[in-house]
Scaffold this active site. Structure first.
Site, PDB file in Angstrom:
ATOM      1  N   LYS A   1      -6.577 -51.528 -79.806  1.00  0.00           N
ATOM      2  CA  LYS A   1      -6.774 -52.007 -81.191  1.00  0.00           C
ATOM      3  C   LYS A   1      -7.293 -53.435 -81.169  1.00  0.00           C
ATOM      4  CE  LYS A   1      -4.412 -54.165 -84.335  1.00  0.00           C
ATOM      5  NZ  LYS A   1      -5.426 -54.864 -85.135  1.00  0.00           N
TER       6      LYS A   1
ATOM      7  N   GLY B   1      -2.026 -62.333 -77.865  1.00  0.00           N
ATOM      8  CA  GLY B   1      -1.990 -62.853 -79.233  1.00  0.00           C
ATOM      9  C   GLY B   1      -0.892 -63.876 -79.391  1.00  0.00           C
ATOM     10  N   SER B   2      -0.338 -63.949 -80.585  1.00  0.00           N
ATOM     11  CA  SER B   2       0.629 -65.008 -80.884  1.00  0.00           C
ATOM     12  C   SER B   2       1.989 -64.730 -80.242  1.00  0.00           C
ATOM     13  CB  SER B   2       0.792 -65.135 -82.397  1.00  0.00           C
ATOM     14  OG  SER B   2       1.320 -63.938 -82.914  1.00  0.00           O
TER      15      SER B   2
ATOM     16  N   GLY C   1       4.189 -61.272 -80.012  1.00  0.00           N
ATOM     17  CA  GLY C   1       4.578 -60.891 -78.649  1.00  0.00           C
ATOM     18  C   GLY C   1       6.080 -60.672 -78.548  1.00  0.00           C
TER      19      GLY C   1
ATOM     20  N   GLU D   1       0.341 -61.768 -73.040  1.00  0.00           N
ATOM     21  CA  GLU D   1      -0.404 -63.009 -72.836  1.00  0.00           C
ATOM     22  C   GLU D   1      -0.400 -63.714 -74.182  1.00  0.00           C
ATOM     23  OE1 GLU D   1      -2.615 -65.715 -72.927  1.00  0.00           O
ATOM     24  OE2 GLU D   1      -4.389 -64.458 -72.713  1.00  0.00           O
TER      25      GLU D   1
ATOM     26  N   CYS E   1      -6.412 -69.676 -75.987  1.00  0.00           N
ATOM     27  CA  CYS E   1      -4.980 -69.795 -75.679  1.00  0.00           C
ATOM     28  C   CYS E   1      -4.739 -70.840 -74.592  1.00  0.00           C
ATOM     29  CB  CYS E   1      -4.406 -68.454 -75.281  1.00  0.00           C
ATOM     30  SG  CYS E   1      -5.417 -67.610 -74.065  1.00  0.00           S
TER      31      CYS E   1
ATOM     32  N   GLU F   1       0.903 -74.694 -81.290  1.00  0.00           N
ATOM     33  CA  GLU F   1      -0.457 -74.286 -80.942  1.00  0.00           C
ATOM     34  C   GLU F   1      -1.290 -74.322 -82.227  1.00  0.00           C
ATOM     35  OE1 GLU F   1      -1.109 -70.129 -79.836  1.00  0.00           O
ATOM     36  OE2 GLU F   1      -2.446 -70.834 -78.259  1.00  0.00           O
TER      37      GLU F   1
HETATM   38  P1  TAP Z   1      -1.515 -62.096 -83.854  1.00  0.00           P
HETATM   39  O1  TAP Z   1      -0.980 -61.821 -85.191  1.00  0.00           O
HETATM   40  O2  TAP Z   1      -0.587 -62.175 -82.715  1.00  0.00           O
HETATM   41  O3  TAP Z   1      -2.630 -60.972 -83.571  1.00  0.00           O
HETATM   42  C1  TAP Z   1      -2.986 -60.483 -82.300  1.00  0.00           C
HETATM   43  C2  TAP Z   1      -3.209 -58.977 -82.397  1.00  0.00           C
HETATM   44  O4  TAP Z   1      -1.976 -58.305 -82.690  1.00  0.00           O
HETATM   45  C3  TAP Z   1      -4.162 -58.546 -83.502  1.00  0.00           C
HETATM   46  O5  TAP Z   1      -4.883 -57.402 -83.096  1.00  0.00           O
HETATM   47  C4  TAP Z   1      -3.199 -58.204 -84.615  1.00  0.00           C
HETATM   48  O6  TAP Z   1      -3.759 -57.394 -85.605  1.00  0.00           O
HETATM   49  C5  TAP Z   1      -2.106 -57.509 -83.861  1.00  0.00           C
HETATM   50  N1  TAP Z   1      -0.807 -57.466 -84.510  1.00  0.00           N
HETATM   51  C6  TAP Z   1      -0.344 -58.220 -85.540  1.00  0.00           C
HETATM   52  N2  TAP Z   1       0.948 -57.896 -85.806  1.00  0.00           N
HETATM   53  C7  TAP Z   1       1.297 -56.918 -84.931  1.00  0.00           C
HETATM   54  C8  TAP Z   1       2.505 -56.186 -84.686  1.00  0.00           C
HETATM   55  N3  TAP Z   1       3.608 -56.407 -85.393  1.00  0.00           N
HETATM   56  N4  TAP Z   1       2.519 -55.277 -83.689  1.00  0.00           N
HETATM   57  C9  TAP Z   1       1.420 -55.052 -82.950  1.00  0.00           C
HETATM   58  N5  TAP Z   1       0.257 -55.721 -83.133  1.00  0.00           N
HETATM   59  C10 TAP Z   1       0.194 -56.646 -84.099  1.00  0.00           C
HETATM   60  O7  TAP Z   1      -2.363 -63.396 -83.889  1.00  0.00           O
HETATM   61  P2  TAP Z   1      -3.166 -63.956 -85.150  1.00  0.00           P
HETATM   62  O8  TAP Z   1      -2.465 -63.716 -86.436  1.00  0.00           O
HETATM   63  O9  TAP Z   1      -4.517 -63.424 -85.063  1.00  0.00           O
HETATM   64  O10 TAP Z   1      -3.131 -65.507 -84.869  1.00  0.00           O
HETATM   65  C11 TAP Z   1      -1.985 -66.283 -85.192  1.00  0.00           C
HETATM   66  C12 TAP Z   1      -1.790 -67.364 -84.183  1.00  0.00           C
HETATM   67  O11 TAP Z   1      -1.603 -66.756 -82.906  1.00  0.00           O
HETATM   68  C13 TAP Z   1      -2.984 -68.251 -83.966  1.00  0.00           C
HETATM   69  O12 TAP Z   1      -3.020 -69.302 -84.849  1.00  0.00           O
HETATM   70  C14 TAP Z   1      -2.803 -68.693 -82.566  1.00  0.00           C
HETATM   71  O13 TAP Z   1      -1.959 -69.791 -82.521  1.00  0.00           O
HETATM   72  C15 TAP Z   1      -2.140 -67.549 -81.912  1.00  0.00           C
HETATM   73  N6  TAP Z   1      -3.088 -66.728 -81.152  1.00  0.00           N
HETATM   74  C16 TAP Z   1      -3.000 -66.798 -79.825  1.00  0.00           C
HETATM   75  C17 TAP Z   1      -3.883 -66.065 -79.094  1.00  0.00           C
HETATM   76  C18 TAP Z   1      -3.829 -66.116 -77.629  1.00  0.00           C
HETATM   77  S1  TAP Z   1      -5.109 -65.605 -76.801  1.00  0.00           S
HETATM   78  N7  TAP Z   1      -2.787 -66.520 -77.005  1.00  0.00           N
HETATM   79  C19 TAP Z   1      -4.837 -65.257 -79.688  1.00  0.00           C
HETATM   80  C20 TAP Z   1      -4.865 -65.185 -81.067  1.00  0.00           C
HETATM   81  C21 TAP Z   1      -3.960 -65.927 -81.783  1.00  0.00           C
HETATM   82  P3  TAP Z   1      -4.500 -58.123 -86.837  1.00  0.00           P
HETATM   83  O14 TAP Z   1      -5.464 -59.097 -86.286  1.00  0.00           O
HETATM   84  O15 TAP Z   1      -5.212 -57.026 -87.492  1.00  0.00           O
HETATM   85  O16 TAP Z   1      -3.432 -58.755 -87.634  1.00  0.00           O
END
Ligand code: TAP
Length: 484
Positions: free
Chosen positions: A183, A235-236, A240, A257, A291, A388
């Site tokens: 996904k 992701g976040s 995680g 990660e 990240c 972050e």
């Molecule tokens: P997340 O909410 O963690 O999204 C990452 C992925 O997980 C997306 O595909 C998201 O879908 C999905 N997701 C969301 N809630 C989930 C759940 N309960 N169970 C399974 N999958 C789920 O990150 P974000 O909202 O895009 O970003 C928020 C913050 O996370 C950022 O500001 C940043 O600080 C951090 N972030 C860190 C990283 C890395 S690489 N470490 C990457 C992205 C963000 P949707 O996108 O459709 O919600």
């Protein structure tokens, strides 16, 4: 020059032929989703690019069932060298369609075309080439002879490197003999769907890779699915944690990660020109949506003023604007939500007493933008030194001794990456030894290689992606005895 303004090459009428609607990719076909479709927009213009299907729980079931059939049917019985051939084919098709993928990635994500063209897409191909080479050598993965694949892998990825994170997940999973349901993030599904077309071109057997699009609830239904054997998430830290809780008590193998707050440590004997470039690249590459971004600059007190003056001069030359312009250094922020988060955290930085400097650049009228920003007079207790931000914002702290640098660098709940800039190899090794970070760069930053394991300590997650450890994350240690 704007990439979309190129005169079309005689052999192709357009670089990018996007559809107006994209379905889910299940069992080798694009199918309609049962949820309400959503639009994916260009964050530089806020205009719709395409409508994307939304997978509900029944669609997740269908995708996992397709992956299971493909696993027990053909894929788990295919020889490693045959699996490798598919991976090589995918890598070559990524290279053939590189220009198109780069433009699509910049359109959907907002990142500068020179980054998607020169970094993201070449690394995607490199990841598939690298793991293609492993597919018939699993006996050397460090788990003993004949390590077994796990089964169906559920993979959830973020929006900052959509295609590259897909490659980090899919390439080792397939090389190890697993099948996949992936996904992508809601705001950046487009290139995963173009990648699904590549899988069709490569004749990958149906169901070996399934791409389901949707929001967080789709991701949640996928990782919670009882017929999934492996969960890989990037992701976040908050999501995680929720995934780790939901997987606890099952026999699903999990790798996470998560976030980071890397220290980029500059000693007074550092090669200063390279260090300035490395600090700028460390935080402004991909608008800081990284990240492992070097979001905390730890600079030795004696060179603080010189480094800050030079950083401001260099940052003032960065060009913010159209991601499809080859001269752009800073593209668009990926979403309105992310822009809000960056704006809130930087406002907090000012309230807490740090000194803010932002580059004086023209901000386009539409779209989501944030000027490159530095905070000085930051202390370790400030939110901007702890949270972050995931944006083009650098927090500067100072230190006097190596011990103080190490203590400040480690003073974070995260432990993903760090950078050290010094002329002395012995100092680099001594400091690196004491830093609690999964990846440490010396006199460089943000360098990636498929052979090099990547992953964190503490709240940055667990497990490693890349290299041999990245393969082991998708295998059961030998000897594996099939249950009667
Ligand atoms: P997340 O909410 O963690 O999204 C990452 C992925 O997980 C997306 O595909 C998201 O879908 C999905 N997701 C969301 N809630 C989930 C759940 N309960 N169970 C399974 N999958 C789920 O990150 P974000 O909202 O895009 O970003 C928020 C913050 O996370 C950022 O500001 C940043 O600080 C951090 N972030 C860190 C990283 C890395 S690489 N470490 C990457 C992205 C963000 P949707 O996108 O459709 O919600």
């Amino acid at each position: 020059m704007n990439f979309l303004d190129y005169a079309p090459a005689p052999e192709s009428q357009a670089i990018l032929n996007l559809r107006s609607d994209y379905g889910l990719f299940i069992d080798g076909e694009f199918v309609a989703g049962r949820g309400t479709p959503f639009q994916t927009i260009n964050p530089a213009t806020e205009k719709q690019i395409a409508m994307i299907a939304n997978a509900n729980a029944a669609d997740v079931d269908a995708a996992v069932a397709a992956a299971r059939r493909a696993y027990t049917g053909a894929w788990s019985r295919l020889s490693g060298s045959d699996r490798g051939k598919y991976l090589f084919r995918i890598a070559r098709l990524v290279q053939e369609r590189a220009r198109e993928l780069a433009v699509a990635e910049s359109l959907d994500n907002g990142k500068p075309i020179k980054e998607s063209r020169d970094v993201d897409v070449p690394l995607v191909a490199a990841w598939f080439f690298y793991y293609a080479g492993w597919a018939d050598k699993l006996d050397h993965a460090g788990l003993g002879p004949n390590p077994a694949s796990l089964g169906v892998a559920a993979q959830v990825i973020p929006w900052n490197f959509p295609l590259l994170m897909l490659a980090w997940k899919i390439a080792p999973a397939l090389a190890a003999g697993n099948t996949v349901v992936l996904k992508p993030a809601e705001t950046t599904s487009l290139t995963a769907l173009l990648f699904a077309e590549i899988l069709q071109q490569a004749d990958l057997p149906p169901g070996v890779v399934n791409i389901i699009t949707g929001a967080g609830d789709t991701g949640q239904a996928l990782v919670n699915h009882p017929d999934v054997n492996k969960v890989a998430f990037t992701g976040s830290t908050a999501v995680g944690r929720a995934i780790a809780r939901s997987v606890a008590g099952t026999d699903k193998k999990l790798t996470l990660e998560l976030g980071g707050k890397a220290a980029n440590i500059v000693f007074d004997d550092a090669p200063i020109d390279q260090a300035i470039e490395g600090v700028v690249n460390g935080i402004f590459f991909n608008q800081g949506h990284v990240c492992c971004a070097g979001s905390r600059l730890l600079v030795q007190e004696s060179i603080h003023d010189e480094v800050i003056d030079r950083l401001k001069d260099r940052i003032s030359t960065l060009r913010l604007g159209d991601p499809l312009d080859k001269n752009t250094d800073i593209g668009a922020i990926n979403s309105a939500d992310q822009l809000r988060r960056i704006t809130e955290l930087t406002a907090m930085g000012e309230q807490e007493g740090a000194e803010r400097w932002s580059a004086d650049c023209a901000i386009p009228e539409n779209g989501f933008w944030f000027a490159p920003t530095i905070f000085t007079n930051v202390s370790t207790s400030h939110r901007i030194a702890r949270d972050e931000i995931f944006g083009p914002v650098l927090s500067v702290l100072t230190f006097r001794t190596p011990a103080e640098a190490i203590a400040k660098a480690n003073n974070t709940p995260y432990g993903l990456s760090a950078g050290i800039w010094s002329d002395k190899g012995s100092r680099i090794l001594a400091v690196a030894d004491k830093l609690r970070a999964g990846v440490i760069w010396a006199n460089t930053f943000n360098r990636f290689d498929p052979a090099s394991p990547f992953g964190g300590y503490k709240e940055s997650g667990y497990g490693r992606e890349g290299g041999r450890p990245g393969l082991a994350a998708y295998l059961k240690p030998a000897p594996y005895l099939k249950p009667a």
